[in-house]
Design a protein around this motif. Structure first.
Motif, PDB file in Angstrom:
ATOM      1  N   GLU A   1       0.832  -1.209   0.000  1.00  0.00           N
ATOM      2  CA  GLU A   1       0.000   0.000   0.000  1.00  0.00           C
ATOM      3  C   GLU A   1       0.867   1.259   0.000  1.00  0.00           C
ATOM      4  O   GLU A   1       0.557   2.239  -0.686  1.00  0.00           O
ATOM      5  N   ILE A   2       1.949   1.204   0.763  1.00  0.00           N
ATOM      6  CA  ILE A   2       2.857   2.360   0.792  1.00  0.00           C
ATOM      7  C   ILE A   2       3.478   2.587  -0.577  1.00  0.00           C
ATOM      8  O   ILE A   2       3.547   3.719  -1.076  1.00  0.00           O
ATOM      9  N   LEU A   3       3.946   1.501  -1.215  1.00  0.00           N
ATOM     10  CA  LEU A   3       4.557   1.635  -2.539  1.00  0.00           C
ATOM     11  C   LEU A   3       3.558   2.151  -3.572  1.00  0.00           C
ATOM     12  O   LEU A   3       3.897   2.963  -4.422  1.00  0.00           O
ATOM     13  N   VAL A   4       2.311   1.670  -3.499  1.00  0.00           N
ATOM     14  CA  VAL A   4       1.286   2.117  -4.452  1.00  0.00           C
ATOM     15  C   VAL A   4       1.003   3.599  -4.265  1.00  0.00           C
ATOM     16  O   VAL A   4       0.889   4.352  -5.248  1.00  0.00           O
ATOM     17  N   LYS A   5       0.903   4.053  -3.023  1.00  0.00           N
ATOM     18  CA  LYS A   5       0.657   5.472  -2.774  1.00  0.00           C
ATOM     19  C   LYS A   5       1.833   6.325  -3.266  1.00  0.00           C
ATOM     20  O   LYS A   5       1.635   7.417  -3.814  1.00  0.00           O
ATOM     21  N   ALA A   6       3.063   5.817  -3.062  1.00  0.00           N
ATOM     22  CA  ALA A   6       4.227   6.549  -3.564  1.00  0.00           C
ATOM     23  C   ALA A   6       4.221   6.582  -5.090  1.00  0.00           C
ATOM     24  O   ALA A   6       4.547   7.605  -5.704  1.00  0.00           O
ATOM     25  N   ALA A   7       3.822   5.461  -5.710  1.00  0.00           N
ATOM     26  CA  ALA A   7       3.772   5.405  -7.172  1.00  0.00           C
ATOM     27  C   ALA A   7       2.719   6.358  -7.736  1.00  0.00           C
ATOM     28  O   ALA A   7       2.898   6.927  -8.814  1.00  0.00           O
ATOM     29  N   GLU A   8       1.624   6.535  -7.021  1.00  0.00           N
ATOM     30  CA  GLU A   8       0.572   7.462  -7.477  1.00  0.00           C
ATOM     31  C   GLU A   8       1.092   8.881  -7.577  1.00  0.00           C
ATOM     32  O   GLU A   8       0.635   9.662  -8.416  1.00  0.00           O
ATOM     33  N   LYS A   9       2.069   9.220  -6.735  1.00  0.00           N
ATOM     34  CA  LYS A   9       2.650  10.564  -6.762  1.00  0.00           C
ATOM     35  C   LYS A   9       3.827  10.668  -7.734  1.00  0.00           C
ATOM     36  O   LYS A   9       3.974  11.658  -8.441  1.00  0.00           O
ATOM     37  N   LEU A  10       4.658   9.619  -7.760  1.00  0.00           N
ATOM     38  CA  LEU A  10       5.904   9.688  -8.523  1.00  0.00           C
ATOM     39  C   LEU A  10       5.780   9.107  -9.929  1.00  0.00           C
ATOM     40  O   LEU A  10       6.450   9.583 -10.858  1.00  0.00           O
ATOM     41  N   ALA A  11       5.007   8.050 -10.085  1.00  0.00           N
ATOM     42  CA  ALA A  11       4.876   7.399 -11.403  1.00  0.00           C
ATOM     43  C   ALA A  11       3.444   6.933 -11.597  1.00  0.00           C
ATOM     44  O   ALA A  11       3.143   5.726 -11.577  1.00  0.00           O
TER      45      ALA A  11
END
Length: 477
Positions: free
Chosen positions: A18-28
């Motif tokens: 979930e953390i990686l997905v949220k980071a990906a929503e912002k960065l990629a």
């Protein structure tokens, strides 16, 4: 992977994903769907590390098969679970002068750590990579008895093993790390460490002391702890303590616990001597650090420091202002000088060979008979001399020493280019080991720890595309 490994054993990696997905929503944002397919459960992460580590290991085995010479660097430490860990690095060189420095093996030792135990682990690691002892050119270790003991140390037992197999070992180069612990000023170190512990181990004391430093506009904002294992920290600790001595005195007076040693002029002289002495030792240690250093460069710095020790010894003996202290300091310089000579006597005995390798145009008569004709030919070539003066030594040998023209000198250079000069790689590796196997992750298996560190430290990258092709896609839960 690092995030997933911090969770409890029953965690399936959902929160990390979930953390990686949220980071990906912002960065990629265009690649969010790829992150949603990731599995970060503990078994999956562990399996991936194992496969990447194995891929790197297989690649290294193929490269090791091309070595014409190699050397070893070994050191041993104890991890947080009191398990002895023997780190073995190799430095190999191919016939086209390509140098490879990498981790050979991390061997966990659950029993005794005698010389024969270390030798057994070493031979197992060499056998695993198919590295024959007849290609071994040098060994770099620390100065522990299990490593350098005269009769039962690893080095002595390795020589016996080679002799039993009919392999000559008189050409091997053995060197050990520096020996600063031979400087005996415990009455200074003990007082300084007790004073630092008094200030830093109590939160209130530390806060008050920091305020004193701020009020005095001191150069530093706090003191440093001393780590006996890493002796180079001693110099930094003493230097900062000496610089903050007025503030320390003020703080101790505030606490009604004065530092009585400052009234002893001899103790203050000893403190000043240790501050200066360890400063030079630390500078030498920094110069010897770094990967891919050649032995002749490192040994020239050591010889320079040994000359300084001899100079200081003579100057202190001639000093008449304080004969008692100066005589003691001269003895310390002499003791450390003797320790250096003992540690590097093997390299010193091969000084002529080292000179032929590093300064072939200036070498004096006395070279081995098989090299003399080629040396005469080399020294008569002004064009090659110009190249030697303008090119790095490794490039000079790689480009201008052909098998047809200089076969013996080329083979001679390959040997010396493969020799380790310090255990820097091991020391750097142990720092990563302490981070990997910490109190938060102390239950790592020996195999998993070894593979994690191989992936983290190796200059060889795993072939991710090949590993991915072997997998069948399964959506994460």
């Amino acid at each position: 992977m690092l995030i997933a490994n911090k969770f409890k054993p029953y965690d399936d990696g959902t929160w990390a994903k979930e953390i990686l997905v949220k980071a990906a929503e912002k960065l990629a944002p265009k690649s969010v769907h790829l992150f949603q397919k990731l599995s970060l459960s503990r078994p999956t992460v562990c399996e991936r590390i194992q496969e990447m580590g194995q891929d790197i290991e297989d690649n290294l085995k193929k490269r090791a098969g091309k070595f014409v010479n190699f050397s070893l660097c070994l050191d041993e430490t104890t991890d947080i679970k009191n398990i002895a860990q023997l780190a073995i690095f190799f430095r190999g060189i191919t016939s086209d002068f390509h140098i490879e420095e990498n981790l050979l093996s991390l061997e966990s030792i659950h029993g005794t750590t005698r010389g024969e135990d270390l030798l057994q682990k070493l031979l197992q690691a060499l056998g695993k990579f198919n590295l024959p002892l007849d290609k071994l050119c040098g060994v770099a270790t620390d100065g522990a008895p299990a490593m350098v003991g005269k009769h039962k140390g690893l080095v002595s037992l390795l020589k016996k093993e080679m002799g039993a197999k009919g392999i000559r070992h008189d050409g091997l180069v053995f060197c050990h790390i520096l020996c600063a612990k031979s400087v005996k000023f415990d009455h200074v170190i003990s007082v300084v460490t007790d004073c630092i512990n008094f200030i830093k181990k109590r939160d209130l004391n530390n806060r008050i002391f920091k305020q004193v430093l701020k009020d005095f506009d001191a150069d530093y904002d706090d003191l440093l702890y001393y780590c006996a294992v890493r002796w180079t920290s001693c110099g930094n600790m003493l230097r900062r303590f000496n610089s903050l001595l007025p503030e320390i005195i003020e703080f101790r007076n505030l606490k009604k616990c004065p530092l009585t040693e400052i009234e002893d002029e001899n103790w203050l002289c000893d403190l000043g001597f240790m501050v200066d002495f360890t400063k030079y030792l630390n500078e030498l240690n920094v110069q010897l650090q770094g990967p891919n250093q050649l032995l002749h460069t490192m040994f020239s710095k050591i010889k320079s420091f040994m000359s300084l020790l001899s100079l200081w010894e003579n100057q202190l003996k001639d000093n008449k202002h304080n004969p008692t202290s100066c005589t003691q300091y001269a003895l310390e310089c002499s003791s450390l000088l003797e320790s250096f000579k003992a540690r590097f006597q093997d390299i010193k005995s091969k000084q002529l060979e080292l000179d032929i390798f590093s300064i072939p145009f200036n070498v004096t008569p006395g070279a081995p008979s098989e090299l003399q004709l080629e040396l005469i030919k080399l020294q008569s070539d002004d064009a090659l001399k110009a190249m030697y003066l303008n090119k790095p030594l490794l490039e000079f040998y790689r480009v201008y020493f052909t098998k047809e023209e200089f076969p013996n000198l080329r083979a001679f250079a390959l040997k010396w280019l493969s020799v380790f000069g310090s255990t820097y790689l091991c020391e750097q590796f142990f720092s990563k080991l302490n981070i990997t196997k910490s109190r938060y992750r102390s239950r790592l298996t020996d195999e998993n720890l070894s593979m994690q560190l191989r992936v983290a430290t190796s200059s060889v990258r795993p072939n991710i595309e090949r590993l991915v092709k072997r997998k069948n896609f399964q959506k994460s839960h």
